[in-house]
Design a protein around this motif. Structure first.
Motif, short mmCIF file in Angstrom:
data_model
loop_
_atom_site.label_atom_id
_atom_site.label_comp_id
_atom_site.label_asym_id
_atom_site.label_seq_id
_atom_site.Cartn_x
_atom_site.Cartn_y
_atom_site.Cartn_z
N PRO A 36 0.83 -1.21 0.00
CA PRO A 36 0.00 0.00 0.00
C PRO A 36 0.86 1.26 0.00
O PRO A 36 2.05 1.22 0.38
CB PRO A 36 -0.79 -0.11 1.31
N PRO A 37 0.31 2.39 -0.41
CA PRO A 37 1.05 3.66 -0.35
C PRO A 37 1.52 3.95 1.08
O PRO A 37 0.86 3.57 2.05
CB PRO A 37 0.01 4.69 -0.81
N PHE A 38 2.67 4.60 1.18
CA PHE A 38 3.18 4.96 2.51
C PHE A 38 3.89 6.29 2.44
O PHE A 38 4.25 6.78 1.36
CB PHE A 38 4.10 3.86 3.05
N ASP A 39 4.12 6.90 3.59
CA ASP A 39 4.75 8.21 3.69
C ASP A 39 6.27 8.08 3.61
O ASP A 39 6.87 7.43 4.48
CB ASP A 39 4.35 8.86 5.03
N PRO A 40 6.92 8.66 2.61
CA PRO A 40 8.38 8.56 2.50
C PRO A 40 9.13 9.10 3.71
O PRO A 40 10.31 8.78 3.91
CB PRO A 40 8.70 9.37 1.24
N GLN A 41 8.47 9.94 4.51
CA GLN A 41 9.11 10.47 5.70
C GLN A 41 9.56 9.35 6.64
O GLN A 41 10.51 9.50 7.41
CB GLN A 41 8.15 11.41 6.44
N ARG A 42 8.93 8.21 6.53
CA ARG A 42 9.30 7.08 7.36
C ARG A 42 10.72 6.63 7.09
O ARG A 42 11.41 6.11 7.97
CB ARG A 42 8.33 5.92 7.16
N LEU A 43 11.18 6.79 5.85
CA LEU A 43 12.55 6.40 5.52
C LEU A 43 13.54 7.28 6.28
O LEU A 43 14.62 6.82 6.68
CB LEU A 43 12.79 6.52 4.01
N ASN A 44 13.18 8.52 6.46
CA ASN A 44 14.01 9.46 7.22
C ASN A 44 14.04 9.06 8.69
O ASN A 44 15.11 8.87 9.28
CB ASN A 44 13.44 10.88 7.05
#
Length: 322
Positions: free
Chosen positions: A243-251
């Motif tokens: 599912p789509p996710f927030d790229p901020q999580r990679l940070n």
């Protein structure tokens, strides 16, 4: 000739074994009598409509066989040559016409059945460990489905390049196969939490890279298993799309890298195809890489092969034989 054909998307039952017209051979093509063709998860995605394809069509995209006709503009191949190919549509058939530029001649030491089993998964494993996240001494990698066709190849290649594999499997039998391939640590995800297992295996550090061909069911765990600046190589979606996710999580998780690579972009030209297949064939013939053929089916049994693959009842590579 006989081939497997589908006229609609759906379950394995849409795969029909029937008489079809012989393929047309263009000036730049080879006509090949198929010895074996591989069954891959991408075939099930295309069959179901997850990856739409034009219908009607003959599925399958890899195989090996013997050249029976050479197009008028082709050089470098002769009738009788044994060849293999990756990413050529229409491979679930008795005969395939393929662009000569997509074919590679087999060395004498490599039999056609093994070559058919090695093409897509072997070349995928090659680009994952050489290009997506180059593996070397000291690399710690998490390999999901470590006893599957891809998992066994990745585990062997990572280990041969000096890396360490933590693998996930579901059963004791699959654990045995993964350990034989070189996995240093195994997590049976049916009995233990994957993240907890990885943290214990790496003394809390996490892994440098996760090779994830499962997708939806493992994505969250894969991210949580990485150490800072680690890479999640999401190369498949056997359990469904993420599912789509927030790229901020990679940070927030440590400046992580996420990539969704595919083989087509790593066979950009003839030179790259020859480089990757050359190293793959050498690894097999020198027995640094062992190809495990889990099950072989008659071409007419393609639907059963898809059922077994999607039901996760298999280990190693699945092949169809005309």
């Amino acid at each position: 000739m006989r081939a497997v054909r589908m006229v609609e998307h759906g379950g394995p039952e849409v795969l029909r074994y029937e008489e079809v017209a012989d393929p047309a051979v263009g000036p730049h093509d080879l006509l090949v009598d198929v010895t074996a063709c591989g069954v891959n998860f991408i075939d099930t995605y295309q069959r179901s409509g997850q990856y739409p394809v034009s219908l009607p069509c003959v599925p399958g995209s890899e195989g090996a066989g013997t050249v029976t006709e050479v197009g008028s503009a082709v050089t470098g191949f002769e009738v009788g040559d044994r060849v293999a190919w990756p990413q050529v549509p229409g491979s679930y058939a008795e005969r395939v016409a393929l662009p000569a530029e997509r074919a590679v001649r087999l060395p004498a030491e490599l039999d056609s059945t093994t070559a058919a089993a090695a093409m897509l998964q072997g070349l995928t494993a090659h680009y994952l460990v050489t290009s997506t996240h180059p593996v070397g001494p000291g690399t710690v990698a998490l390999v999901h489905a470590a006893a599957g066709g891809m998992g066994l190849l990745l585990t062997q290649w990572i280990t041969a390049r000096g890396g360490t594999v933590v693998g996930t499997v579901s059963t004791p039998e699959k654990e045995r196969l993964a350990r034989q391939a070189g996995a240093a640590e195994i997590i049976r995800y049916t009995e233990r939490d994957i993240v907890e297992g990885v943290r214990a295996a790496t003394e809390g550090s996490g892994v440098h890279v996760v090779y994830d061909g499962v997708g939806r069911d493992t994505f969250e765990a894969s991210l949580s298993c990485l150490r800072p600046r680690g890479t999640l190589a999401l190369f498949g979606a056997a359990s469904g799309p993420v599912p789509p996710f927030d790229p901020q999580r990679l940070n927030s998780a440590g400046s992580l890298f996420l990539t969704r690579p595919t083989l087509a972009h790593h066979l950009a030209d003839r030179a790259e195809l020859e480089w990757r297949t050359g190293e793959l064939f050498e690894a097999i013939t020198r027995q640094r890489l062992r190809i495990r053929i889990g099950e072989s089916y008659r071409l007419s049994e393609a639907a059963r092969a898809h059922e077994d693959l999607e039901g996760r009842r298999t280990t190693g590579k699945l092949l169809l034989h005309p």
